[in-house]
Motif scaffolding. Structure first.
Motif, mmCIF file in Angstrom:
data_model
loop_
_atom_site.group_PDB
_atom_site.id
_atom_site.type_symbol
_atom_site.label_atom_id
_atom_site.label_comp_id
_atom_site.label_asym_id
_atom_site.label_seq_id
_atom_site.Cartn_x
_atom_site.Cartn_y
_atom_site.Cartn_z
ATOM 1 N N UNK A 79 -5.655 4.353 -0.721
ATOM 2 C CA UNK A 79 -3.540 4.443 -0.488
ATOM 3 C C UNK A 79 -4.018 6.288 -1.198
ATOM 4 N N UNK A 80 -4.255 6.067 0.225
ATOM 5 C CA UNK A 80 -4.110 7.917 -0.156
ATOM 6 C C UNK A 80 -4.258 8.843 1.152
ATOM 7 N N UNK A 81 -2.455 8.922 1.983
ATOM 8 C CA UNK A 81 -2.160 9.560 3.036
ATOM 9 C C UNK A 81 -2.244 11.149 2.794
ATOM 10 N N UNK A 138 0.841 -1.606 0.080
ATOM 11 C CA UNK A 138 0.083 -0.144 -0.279
ATOM 12 C C UNK A 138 1.074 0.903 0.177
ATOM 13 N N UNK A 139 2.250 1.052 0.848
ATOM 14 C CA UNK A 139 3.037 2.492 0.517
ATOM 15 C C UNK A 139 3.302 2.879 -0.851
ATOM 16 N N UNK A 140 4.357 1.810 -1.487
ATOM 17 C CA UNK A 140 5.479 2.016 -2.604
ATOM 18 C C UNK A 140 3.626 2.359 -3.709
ATOM 19 N N UNK A 141 2.821 2.119 -3.794
ATOM 20 C CA UNK A 141 1.461 2.219 -4.288
ATOM 21 C C UNK A 141 0.336 3.197 -4.289
ATOM 22 N N UNK A 142 0.727 4.452 -3.357
ATOM 23 C CA UNK A 142 -0.161 5.245 -2.876
ATOM 24 C C UNK A 142 -0.294 6.542 -3.735
ATOM 25 N N UNK A 180 0.873 4.842 6.887
ATOM 26 C CA UNK A 180 -0.248 5.400 6.581
ATOM 27 C C UNK A 180 -1.235 6.190 7.118
ATOM 28 N N UNK A 181 -0.229 7.162 7.959
ATOM 29 C CA UNK A 181 -1.305 8.419 8.967
ATOM 30 C C UNK A 181 -1.534 7.801 9.571
ATOM 31 N N UNK A 182 -0.766 6.871 10.737
ATOM 32 C CA UNK A 182 -1.091 6.637 11.565
ATOM 33 C C UNK A 182 0.789 6.342 12.528
ATOM 34 N N UNK A 183 0.072 7.469 13.993
ATOM 35 C CA UNK A 183 1.878 7.812 13.717
ATOM 36 C C UNK A 183 2.065 7.470 15.333
ATOM 37 N N UNK A 184 3.186 5.706 15.356
ATOM 38 C CA UNK A 184 3.420 5.062 16.505
ATOM 39 C C UNK A 184 4.884 5.744 17.327
ATOM 40 N N UNK A 204 -15.181 11.524 4.267
ATOM 41 C CA UNK A 204 -15.574 10.832 2.698
ATOM 42 C C UNK A 204 -13.905 11.595 2.407
ATOM 43 N N UNK A 205 -12.734 11.744 3.547
ATOM 44 C CA UNK A 205 -11.163 11.251 2.677
ATOM 45 C C UNK A 205 -10.886 10.062 2.912
#
Length: 352
Positions: free
Chosen positions: A348-350, A83-87, A262-266, A342-343
């Protein structure tokens, strides 16, 4: 035509076709009704796939090794599709030579922290109704952020706390909100002019709950901000950096990490150490000893330096909900960025 074929027996060609058809028409594990036999068949299929995968990796490694020995270029490895390299393409992804972004960051609200003109001084507080779990989480944060002070919330609203903090020269406020007696939100207010970021807080694990956790020292930690690639991500990363002094003490060997995926901050908090480890030599059979290999082994170092990590805690995950201009204002506040349902239509949208 042979005698066996005339008498009704099958030829070698017919036998091969029968075996191929039997292989093609075999039952899948999911089609077997008996539970025990189905489990056995599934385990067998899984084991065969595992062996085939190991064999494929072995052949690939042998091909690479052979190519390097012959001085050729090894065959390129396939890059897995993630998912990351096909964002989705994003125009706001920052480039290394983006002069406009560098000019903006040189004059934003956080520039004084990076110029060592201001030393961070942080207030941590909770919502008006708070539980033991939230207070324990605040106590863990006090061990992570240097020059950080906890204040009981009481009945004061957030605007009163902002005025109080500005008058006493605090630079940031962190508010931990809760739901059903568990922390579920974090509000970070940069003082005196903002911005204000609101995060959803999840997967909270206190230091005492982490197996084999370490105790953090009082040394100022190193800060690692990973994978904040867009302009918005740069701004959020600089906000996190403004909570920590910009002169880490490397002798303390502490590292605080904000890793965006993926917009989650660990969030993770570790301490590390470098150790020297002896290299164990493999014993070879006396018949296969190569004198050249023995000489090369003598030249190799007998010790190897390795790095070891120990987690100190706490551990949690953040998901940004909004970024607001100025300090906290729910009525008349102007938002730089606001998360809307709606976002989330595309995986694959970050945004960070």
């Amino acid at each position: 035509m042979g005698k066996r074929e005339r008498d009704g027996g099958e030829s070698e060609r017919e036998k091969e076709e029968r075996e191929a058809n039997a292989h093609v028409g075999q039952f899948l594990p999911s089609q077997i009704r008996n539970k025990c036999k189905r489990s056995e068949a599934y385990a067998k299929v899984k084991n065969e796939k595992k062996k085939a995968k190991k064999q494929k990796i072995k052949l690939r490694d042998e091909a690479e090794k052979e190519a390097l020995e012959l001085g050729n270029v090894p065959p390129p490895r396939k890059i897995p599709r993630t998912i990351e390299n096909t964002r989705e393409a994003d125009e706001t992804v920052a480039q290394a030579d983006d002069e406009e972004l560098q000019a903006e960051e040189g004059a934003d609200e956080f520039s004084q922290y990076f110029a060592h003109e201001i030393t961070p001084k942080v207030i941590i507080t909770t919502s008006q109704q708070n539980s033991v779990a939230t207070r324990k989480f605040c106590a863990d944060l006090l061990t992570v952020i240097p020059n950080c002070h906890y204040y009981k919330r009481g009945t004061y609203n957030l605007k009163q706390i902002v005025k109080y903090a500005i008058n006493r020269e605090f630079t940031s406020i962190i508010v931990i909100n809760e739901n059903r007696k568990e922390p579920n939100g974090m509000l970070v207010v940069n003082l005196p002019e903002g911005p204000t970021a609101h995060f959803k807080l999840s997967s909270v694990v206190l230091s005492k709950r982490i197996k084999g956790h370490g105790k953090a020292s009082r040394h100022q930690p190193e800060l690692i901000l990973n994978n904040f690639t867009t302009r918005l991500g740069h701004r959020v990363g600089r906000m996190f950096a403004s909570l920590f002094p910009q002169d880490p003490n490397f002798r303390g060997r502490r590292a605080v990490t904000f890793h965006n995926q993926r917009d989650f901050i660990f969030f993770r908090h570790h301490r590390y150490i470098f150790e020297s480890k002896e290299i164990k030599e493999k014993k070879e059979k006396p018949n296969k000893v190569d004198p050249k290999a023995v000489k090369e082994k003598k030249k190799l170092p007998k010790e190897q330096v390795i790095a070891r990590l120990q987690e100190c805690g706490p551990r949690f995950t953040l998901k940004m909900q909004s970024l607001q201009h100025g300090t906290f204002d729910t009525k008349y506040g102007e938002y730089e960025w606001l998360h809307k349902p709606d976002m989330d239509t595309s995986r694959r949208r970050f945004f960070l």
